[in-house]
Design an enzyme around this catalytic site. Structure first.
Site, PDB file in Angstrom:
ATOM      1  N   HIS A 130       0.840  -1.205   0.000  1.00  0.00           N
ATOM      2  CA  HIS A 130       0.000   0.000   0.000  1.00  0.00           C
ATOM      3  C   HIS A 130       0.873   1.253   0.000  1.00  0.00           C
ATOM      4  O   HIS A 130       0.628   2.204  -0.763  1.00  0.00           O
ATOM      5  CB  HIS A 130      -0.906  -0.032   1.241  1.00  0.00           C
ATOM      6  N   GLU A 131       1.909   1.264   0.840  1.00  0.00           N
ATOM      7  CA  GLU A 131       2.771   2.446   0.919  1.00  0.00           C
ATOM      8  C   GLU A 131       3.602   2.611  -0.352  1.00  0.00           C
ATOM      9  O   GLU A 131       3.836   3.732  -0.805  1.00  0.00           O
ATOM     10  CB  GLU A 131       3.683   2.349   2.146  1.00  0.00           C
TER      11      GLU A 131
ATOM     12  N   HIS B 113       1.770   4.556  -2.962  1.00  0.00           N
ATOM     13  CA  HIS B 113       1.873   6.007  -2.826  1.00  0.00           C
ATOM     14  C   HIS B 113       3.204   6.510  -3.391  1.00  0.00           C
ATOM     15  O   HIS B 113       3.273   7.608  -3.968  1.00  0.00           O
ATOM     16  CB  HIS B 113       1.761   6.410  -1.355  1.00  0.00           C
TER      17      HIS B 113
ATOM     18  N   GLU C  65      -6.561   6.304  -1.235  1.00  0.00           N
ATOM     19  CA  GLU C  65      -6.455   5.135  -0.366  1.00  0.00           C
ATOM     20  C   GLU C  65      -7.059   3.907  -1.031  1.00  0.00           C
ATOM     21  O   GLU C  65      -6.511   2.804  -0.937  1.00  0.00           O
ATOM     22  CB  GLU C  65      -7.154   5.420   0.976  1.00  0.00           C
TER      23      GLU C  65
END
Length: 617
Positions: A161-162, A165, A249
């Site tokens: 997930h990070e 980004h 998100e």
């Protein structure tokens, strides 16, 4: 949606941020003008007073934004420090930290980016964040609860997930948002200061002190008004953060599942947050709430201000039917990681546009695990120690020619000489992909050099590369990747500024790049011309208006100048260039090592991480 579209969207969100911010400032000016007019007794239509109020607000907002922006100029590590994070010792023997390091290194190699700096926040909650100015300047922070309460699959889902980004260009906007919004909140700070001055101003009944008392009351009133207006800034700040955060998100969750092909891992992490907590104890958590994997500050009292979608909705999107109630909070027993089946590091690449395949998936994750697991043990230990990482880089650059090697060894400081030679001897037989992977792994360690040490290191690298009077393609690629990222770090630079929004003025530079890529493939002249023409076809320009002719030889100096100019292009222009480059190397269905090295240097310079090439058939 491809990488460059996400980059373009990030730029459009920046424009949207300017609109929101400007609206907030104008609203604050008007409200403050009305409040001061009522408190001090002047007319609402006193445009001189309105102008002074506007000047004061803009000045305060500007000052607050500049102060915070300077504080965060060091990028992700500054955000981690602001939140109380401590750097992770890359030689740590603590099982949960070793597992974190392994997961992050795998994800970095799969994504084609240098390994981010790692920080741990001593907080029992489950949360994480990524911050920085770009893929080469990134810090990932995780809470102690995150690495101790999650299984490896769940931790991998969070890290994926990070990395989304990082790869989607969200981080620069996030840091900019912290700095800009601090300007609005700065008004509340000034209001609080004026309030305290007004409260503690001396009071007297003598006529001589009436003017002083009146001034104290005025300061008190102004402080109250400014403090309340500051909370209007808080309102707008929450609104702005929510407006630019929620949809990202969902995308980051989806990308994490794409990387890992394990929706249950990420769903399990989210489920544990719902049963435990993602709220950080740091008093600065609110400033960075839009960066976190979970909310970090508790649930918003209004959906309008929520920086994150509801946990249940996030889980349902990635893993329909997942039972959140079954998530267990018991800490998993750390175990040695057994990587997935080894993927072949290959030369064959299936057809398709390169720019549309730049985000990693499970094949790249498997290839990265295989690449990491196949590195010699001595090298994976060396990259985590400052002396060893420096020596390893020097060793990778030593020549096979004994005469040249002798000159190179004389350039290396005596304290590193024996170590560098030992590492170079052991590196015989490594592929170029393995050597570049070691550079990516070494970068976070080399960031711990002091500025004087880095100046010596940088000079030594350049001297080693130029020791034989010529620069080989691998030497160019290694030096370009290594020094570009370290230069950005030690100069606190934030990357290239967009100077070219059209491809036309860059066509001579594109011609140099496509020529180099075609020539590096080898083969007959007809084959090289066909590869070059395949790239030109992707540029969508009229040959009669902009004739493109393939150069006969590779000129690395001209190639480097062209690459530096292309790094200043807009995202859609970069996409066109990289797509054309992909068409050149894929024209005959194979990609050899020199072409991979060229592509990696191009993609890295364009701030577009390139995942490993793997067999796709």
């Amino acid at each position: 949606m491809d990488f460059f579209e996400r980059q373009a969207q990030a730029q459009r969100r920046t424009s949207l941020l300017v609109v929101y911010f400007s609206t907030a400032v104008v609203g604050i000016i008007l409200v403050l003008h009305v409040g001061l007019a009522l408190a001090l007794g002047y007319s609402l239509f006193d445009y001189g007073a309105l102008g002074l109020t506007a000047l004061g607000v803009v000045g305060a907002v500007f000052l607050g934004s500049v102060v915070k922006t300077i504080e965060l100029s060091q990028g992700g590590r500054a955000v981690a420090a602001m939140l109380g994070g401590a750097p992770v010792d890359l030689n740590s023997t603590e099982p949960s930290e070793r597992r974190l390091i392994n997961v992050v290194e795998e994800m970095a190699l799969a994504s084609g980016v240098p390994v981010p700096e790692l920080f741990v926040l001593e907080d029992k909650s489950i949360n994480a964040f990524a911050a920085g100015h770009g893929p080469g300047d990134t810090a990932i922070g995780v809470t102690r609860g995150c690495i101790e309460l999650l299984s490896r699959d769940e931790l991998q889902g969070v890290i994926g997930h990070e990395f989304s980004h990082i790869l989607h260009g969200d981080m620069k906007l996030n840091i900019r948002l912290i700095g800009v919004l601090n300007g609005i909140l700065f008004l509340a700070v000034i209001g609080g200061l004026l309030f305290r001055i007004g409260v503690y101003s001396p009071r007297s009944s003598s006529s001589r002190d009436n003017s002083g008392a009146a001034l104290g009351v005025a300061i008190l009133g102004a402080g109250v008004v400014l403090y309340l207006v500051g909370w209007i800034g808080v309102f707008f700040g929450k609104l702005i953060k929510a407006a630019v955060s929620r949809e990202r998100e969902f995308l980051a969750d989806a990308s994490s599942v794409q990387y890992t092909r394990n929706p249950e891992g990420l769903a399990g992490a989210l489920a544990k947050i719902s049963k435990f907590s993602s709220r950080l104890e740091s008093p600065r958590a609110e400033e960075a709430s839009h960066l976190f994997f979970g909310t970090g500050t508790g649930d918003a009292w209004m959906k309008l201000f929520a920086t994150h979608p509801p946990i249940e909705e996030r889980v349902e999107r990635i893993s329909p039917g997942f039972d959140i109630a079954e998530a267990k909070l018991a800490a998993p027993v750390p175990a040695p990681h057994v990587g997935p089946a080894k993927a072949k590091q290959g030369r064959f690449v299936a057809g398709g546009r390169l720019a549309e395949a730049l985000l990693p998936g499970q094949p790249q994750m498997a290839a990265a695990a295989a690449l990491l697991g196949g590195l010699p043990e001595f090298s994976t230990q060396a990259v985590h120690e400052l002396h060893g990482a420096s020596a390893l880089v020097f060793g990778l650059l030593l020549s096979d020619d004994d005469t040249v090697k002798g000159r190179q060894m004389g350039m290396i400081e005596r304290t590193l000489q024996d170590e560098a030679l030992k590492l170079e001897v052991k590196s015989v037989g490594m592929s170029s992909a393995q050597k570049i992977a070691l550079v990516d792994l070494a970068i976070p360690t080399l960031r711990h050099l002091s500025p004087p040490q880095y100046a010596v290191f940088r000079t030594t690298v350049k001297n080693l590369v130029e020791a034989d009077g010529q620069i080989a393609l691998f030497e160019y690629t290694l030096q370009k990747i290594l020094l570009r990222h370290l230069d950005l770090y030690f100069s606190n630079a934030t990357g290239s500024v967009v100077k070219f929004k059209s491809l036309v003025p860059l066509l001579p530079d594109v011609s140099v790049l496509l020529s180099a890529l075609a020539t590096s493939g080898g083969g007959a002249v007809e084959e090289l011309d066909a590869a070059f023409d395949a790239g030109v076809m992707e540029l969508l320009v009229k040959p009669a208006s902009f004739p493109m002719v393939r150069s006969g030889a590779i000129d690395l100096a001209a190639f480097d100048r062209a690459l530096n100019r292309l790094a200043e292009a807009a995202p859609d222009v970069k996409r066109t260039v990289l797509t054309a480059g992909g068409a050149v190397v894929m024209q005959d269905g194979t990609v050899n090592d020199p072409q991979i090295e060229f592509l990696r240097a191009i993609a890295d310079a364009l701030d577009c991480p390139m995942p490993p090439f793997v067999h796709t058939s």
